[in-house]
Motif scaffolding. Structure first.
Motif, PDB file in Angstrom:
ATOM      1  N   ARG A  88       0.863  -1.175   0.000  1.00  0.00           N
ATOM      2  CA  ARG A  88       0.000   0.000   0.000  1.00  0.00           C
ATOM      3  C   ARG A  88       0.901   1.227   0.000  1.00  0.00           C
ATOM      4  O   ARG A  88       1.633   1.480   0.974  1.00  0.00           O
ATOM      5  N   ILE A  89       0.849   1.993  -1.078  1.00  0.00           N
ATOM      6  CA  ILE A  89       1.738   3.128  -1.262  1.00  0.00           C
ATOM      7  C   ILE A  89       1.022   4.412  -0.858  1.00  0.00           C
ATOM      8  O   ILE A  89      -0.058   4.725  -1.354  1.00  0.00           O
ATOM      9  N   HIS A  90       1.666   5.167   0.032  1.00  0.00           N
ATOM     10  CA  HIS A  90       1.116   6.423   0.539  1.00  0.00           C
ATOM     11  C   HIS A  90       0.776   7.389  -0.589  1.00  0.00           C
ATOM     12  O   HIS A  90       1.527   7.551  -1.540  1.00  0.00           O
ATOM     13  N   GLN A  91      -0.381   8.034  -0.477  1.00  0.00           N
ATOM     14  CA  GLN A  91      -0.789   9.102  -1.386  1.00  0.00           C
ATOM     15  C   GLN A  91      -1.073  10.355  -0.565  1.00  0.00           C
ATOM     16  O   GLN A  91      -1.728  10.292   0.480  1.00  0.00           O
ATOM     17  N   LYS A  92      -0.607  11.485  -1.059  1.00  0.00           N
ATOM     18  CA  LYS A  92      -0.840  12.736  -0.345  1.00  0.00           C
ATOM     19  C   LYS A  92      -2.329  13.090  -0.386  1.00  0.00           C
ATOM     20  O   LYS A  92      -2.952  13.041  -1.449  1.00  0.00           O
ATOM     21  N   PRO A  93      -2.931  13.456   0.743  1.00  0.00           N
ATOM     22  CA  PRO A  93      -4.346  13.838   0.740  1.00  0.00           C
ATOM     23  C   PRO A  93      -4.578  15.138  -0.025  1.00  0.00           C
ATOM     24  O   PRO A  93      -3.724  16.026  -0.051  1.00  0.00           O
ATOM     25  N   ILE A 116      -8.275  17.274   3.403  1.00  0.00           N
ATOM     26  CA  ILE A 116      -7.710  17.980   4.564  1.00  0.00           C
ATOM     27  C   ILE A 116      -8.792  18.839   5.227  1.00  0.00           C
ATOM     28  O   ILE A 116      -8.942  18.852   6.447  1.00  0.00           O
ATOM     29  N   ALA A 117      -9.558  19.540   4.377  1.00  0.00           N
ATOM     30  CA  ALA A 117     -10.622  20.404   4.896  1.00  0.00           C
ATOM     31  C   ALA A 117     -11.722  19.585   5.569  1.00  0.00           C
ATOM     32  O   ALA A 117     -12.271  19.987   6.607  1.00  0.00           O
ATOM     33  N   ALA A 118     -12.044  18.424   4.985  1.00  0.00           N
ATOM     34  CA  ALA A 118     -13.101  17.584   5.547  1.00  0.00           C
ATOM     35  C   ALA A 118     -12.727  17.086   6.938  1.00  0.00           C
ATOM     36  O   ALA A 118     -13.585  16.921   7.803  1.00  0.00           O
ATOM     37  N   CYS A 119     -11.448  16.871   7.172  1.00  0.00           N
ATOM     38  CA  CYS A 119     -10.987  16.323   8.456  1.00  0.00           C
ATOM     39  C   CYS A 119     -10.663  17.417   9.478  1.00  0.00           C
ATOM     40  O   CYS A 119     -10.431  17.109  10.653  1.00  0.00           O
ATOM     41  N   LYS A 120     -10.650  18.666   9.051  1.00  0.00           N
ATOM     42  CA  LYS A 120     -10.218  19.738   9.953  1.00  0.00           C
ATOM     43  C   LYS A 120     -11.065  19.861  11.220  1.00  0.00           C
ATOM     44  O   LYS A 120     -10.532  20.212  12.281  1.00  0.00           O
ATOM     45  N   PRO A 121     -12.386  19.592  11.194  1.00  0.00           N
ATOM     46  CA  PRO A 121     -13.142  19.677  12.448  1.00  0.00           C
ATOM     47  C   PRO A 121     -12.582  18.801  13.568  1.00  0.00           C
ATOM     48  O   PRO A 121     -12.663  19.165  14.738  1.00  0.00           O
ATOM     49  N   TRP A 122     -11.997  17.645  13.212  1.00  0.00           N
ATOM     50  CA  TRP A 122     -11.366  16.813  14.240  1.00  0.00           C
ATOM     51  C   TRP A 122     -10.150  17.522  14.831  1.00  0.00           C
ATOM     52  O   TRP A 122      -9.935  17.503  16.045  1.00  0.00           O
ATOM     53  N   LEU A 123      -9.357  18.128  13.954  1.00  0.00           N
ATOM     54  CA  LEU A 123      -8.165  18.834  14.435  1.00  0.00           C
ATOM     55  C   LEU A 123      -8.554  20.005  15.334  1.00  0.00           C
ATOM     56  O   LEU A 123      -7.926  20.239  16.373  1.00  0.00           O
ATOM     57  N   GLU A 124      -9.591  20.747  14.959  1.00  0.00           N
ATOM     58  CA  GLU A 124     -10.048  21.867  15.786  1.00  0.00           C
ATOM     59  C   GLU A 124     -10.544  21.364  17.141  1.00  0.00           C
ATOM     60  O   GLU A 124     -10.304  22.002  18.178  1.00  0.00           O
ATOM     61  N   ALA A 125     -11.244  20.224  17.145  1.00  0.00           N
ATOM     62  CA  ALA A 125     -11.726  19.655  18.411  1.00  0.00           C
ATOM     63  C   ALA A 125     -10.557  19.213  19.287  1.00  0.00           C
ATOM     64  O   ALA A 125     -10.574  19.386  20.508  1.00  0.00           O
ATOM     65  N   GLU A 126      -9.524  18.650  18.651  1.00  0.00           N
ATOM     66  CA  GLU A 126      -8.335  18.254  19.407  1.00  0.00           C
ATOM     67  C   GLU A 126      -7.647  19.471  20.016  1.00  0.00           C
ATOM     68  O   GLU A 126      -7.178  19.433  21.158  1.00  0.00           O
ATOM     69  N   LEU A 127      -7.557  20.559  19.252  1.00  0.00           N
ATOM     70  CA  LEU A 127      -6.953  21.778  19.782  1.00  0.00           C
ATOM     71  C   LEU A 127      -7.720  22.266  21.007  1.00  0.00           C
ATOM     72  O   LEU A 127      -7.125  22.717  21.992  1.00  0.00           O
TER      73      LEU A 127
END
Length: 463
Positions: free
Chosen positions: A362-367, A372-383
Motif C-alpha cells: 500500500r503506497i502512501h498518497q498525499k491527501p 484535509i478540509a473535511a478532516c479539519k473539524p477533528w483537528l479543531e476539536a483536538e486543539l
C-alpha cells in the motif's frame, strides 16, 4: 510610601532589580505609568541590560516572557502585580508560577493571554492602503489595538511584507519598515479616511468568497471582529448585506454540500468522547479504504502538540499515530532534542490512511485539499481538548490544515507565529521526508536540522 514612575518593561525591570537589592517590600511602593508613552516598550526590542552593575536576581525562566507580555497590557496595576510576584518569587515562593489559582499568577496569565490575543487581532485586521510618494509606493495602515503591542506585533509584518515600504499607525505608537530596518515612532490619532485604492476591492472580494453563511453567529463574529475595527476594514461594509443574504445562501449550500467531519464531531470534546466518535467518521471517502480511524494520542492537556500529515501503513494497522518508520525517526529526534514524547500530544491532519495498492504493498498518497478540509473539524476539536501552548506542524499538509492555506516550508520553517486558538505555531519538515532522501549525508544533515527545530520548540516553551 515610595512613588515609582515607570516607562515600560525595561525601565520597570531595572527599577525592580534595584528595589530588590534595597530589600524594598511591595507594600512600601506605589507604581505609576510614566506619561511618555513614546518610549514605553522600546527596551523589549533594544535590550540593553538594565541594572548591569547590580547583583544578578534569580527567577524562573518562565517569569521573564510573562512579565514582558504583562508589561504591554493597559492595566494600571500591572507594575504593582509584577513587582509583588517578583518579590514573592525571590522571597521563598520559587514555585509560585506553578500555582495557577494564585491571584497574582492568575492576573499575569490573564494579561498575557489578552496581549497575545490582541497581537493576533492586529495581525488579522491591519489593512494596508497604497499611497504614492516621491520615493515611490508606500503602504499605510491605521489600527487601534487594545494594548501596547506595536513593538511585539509588527515584526510579523516585516517578515510577511519584507519587500514593501510600509507604515502602521496606532494612537500609541507607529512602526515603519523600509525593507531593511523596522523603526518606531510616536502614535497618531485616527487619520481622515484615505482615498480608496485597488487593495480595497481585493479585500472585499476575498471576504465575500470566504464568508460562510451556514456558520454565521453574529455575536461571536463581533467578538472575533470587534465593531470598532470595522472602520479600517474595507470588507466590513459587506457584512450587513452578507448577513441579510445568509439564510438564502445557506439553503443553496445545503443543496450542494460536500461531506465533512463536522457532523461526526461530538459536542463533548473530552479525549474519550472524541476518540470514540472518530471511529465512526465518514466525513470523506477515505474511510472506505482505510482499516480504521487513527486518532491523536498523548498528554491532555499538553503544552506541546505535534501535527503530521496522515497515518501510514503501520499506523493504519495499529491504530496509533507515528509508530512506523517516520514515527521512530521522530522519536529519535525528540530524544536528541530533550523532549519527552509522553509529555507531547501527537496527531495527524487527516485521520485515515490514503494509499494506492501495488500488489501487496500500500503506497502512501498525499491527501487532497478537500480531504484535509473535511478532516479539519477533528483537528479543531483536538486543539480545544489539548489546549497546547505551541503547535509544531510537521510538513506542508499539517501546516495547510493548521493555517488554512498553502505553506512554503522553506520560507516559514522555524518561525513562531500566532494561531486563532491562542497557541503559537512552528513549522518544520515531516520526518518521512528524510526517509525519502537517497543521500546519507544529506539525510543526516536534515535530521540535525529537525532536531534543532524541535530544540527551538523546547526552548520556546522552557520545557
Amino acid at each position: 510610601m515610595i512613588a515609582v514612575r515607570v516607562a515600560g518593561y525595561q525601565d520597570w525591570r531595572a527599577r525592580a532589580r534595584d528595589l530588590l537589592q534595597a530589600d524594598t517590600a511591595p507594600a512600601e511602593l506605589v507604581w505609576e505609568d510614566a506619561t511618555d508613552t513614546q518610549v514605553s516598550l522600546e527596551g523589549i526590542f533594544s535590550p540593553a541590560e538594565p541594572g548591569a552593575q547590580s547583583a544578578r536576581i534569580g527567577v524562573p525562566k518562565s517569569f521573564l516572557p510573562l512579565a514582558e507580555a504583562a508589561a504591554c497590557h493597559r492595566d494600571p496595576n500591572r507594575w504593582t502585580i509584577l513587582y509583588r510576584t517578583l518579590w514573592r518569587l525571590t522571597h521563598g515562593e520559587h514555585e509560585l508560577l506553578e500555582i495557577d489559582v494564585d491571584d497574582d499568577v492568575s492576573a499575569l496569565r490573564t494579561m498575557d493571554k489578552a496581549v497575545r490575543r490582541d497581537i493576533h487581532k492586529m495581525h488579522a485586521f491591519v489593512r494596508f492602503r497604497r499611497t504614492l510618494t516621491a520615493a515611490g509606493e508606500h503602504y499605510v495602515a491605521w489600527h487601534r489595538p487594545d494594548h501596547l503591542i506595536v513593538e511585539r506585533a509588527t515584526p510579523f509584518f516585516a517578515r510577511r511584507f519584507g519587500d514593501m515600504h510600509w507604515t502602521i499607525l496606532t494612537p500609541d505608537r507607529s512602526a515603519t519598515w523600509d525593507t531593511e530596518k523596522l523603526r518606531f515612532g510616536p502614535g497618531v490619532p485616527a487619520p481622515q479616511e484615505p482615498t480608496e485604492d485597488i487593495l480595497e476591492e481585493l479585500w472585499r472580494a476575498y471576504y465575500a468568497s470566504i464568508f460562510n453563511p451556514a456558520r454565521l453567529k453574529i455575536k461571536a463574529m463581533k467578538t472575533e471582529m470587534p465593531v470598532r475595527h470595522w472602520r479600517t476594514l474595507p470588507e466590513a461594509e459587506l457584512i450587513p448585506q452578507l448577513i441579510s443574504q445568509a439564510s438564502k445562501r445557506t439553503g443553496a449550500m445545503m443543496q450542494e454540500q460536500k461531506r465533512s467531519a463536522i457532523d461526526f464531531v461530538p459536542a463533548d470534546h473530552s479525549p474519550n468522547a472524541l476518540r470514540e466518535a472518530a471511529k465512526g467518521c465518514q466525513g470523506c471517502d477515505l474511510f472506505r479504504f482505510a482499516t480504521q480511524t487513527v486518532f491523536g494520542v498523548g498528554k491532555q492537556p499538553a503544552r506541546l502538540m505535534m501535527v503530521g500529515e496522515q497515518p501510514g501503513d503501520s499506523e493504519d494497522i495499529q491504530g496509533l499515530p507515528f509508530v512506523g518508520p517516520a514515527g521512530k525517526l521522530l522519536d529519535r529526534a525528540l530524544e536528541q532534542a530533550g523532549i519527552d514524547r509522553a509529555e507531547v500530544y501527537v496527531t495527524n491532519a487527516v485521520k485515515h490512511f490514503k494509499f494506492t495498492q501495488e500488489g501487496k504493498r500500500r503506497i502512501h498518497q498525499k491527501p487532497r485539499g478537500v480531504e484535509i478540509a473535511a478532516c479539519k473539524p477533528w483537528l479543531e476539536a483536538e486543539l480545544d481538548a489539548v489546549k497546547p501552548e505551541l503547535i509544531v506542524c510537521l510538513g506542508a499538509t499539517a501546516s495547510q490544515a493548521v493555517f488554512g492555506r498553502a505553506v512554503k516550508i522553506g520560507e516559514e520553517r522555524g518561525h513562531i507565529t500566532s494561531h486563532h486558538s491562542g497557541a503559537r505555531v512552528m513549522i518544520t519538515i515531516h520526518p518521512s521526508a528524510l526517509l525519502r532522501m537517497p543521500d546519507a549525508e544529506q539525510k543526516e544533515k536534515e535530521f540535525e536540522h529537525l532536531v534543532a527545530d524541535l530544540r527551538s520548540a523546547k526552548n520556546h516553551l522552557k520545557l
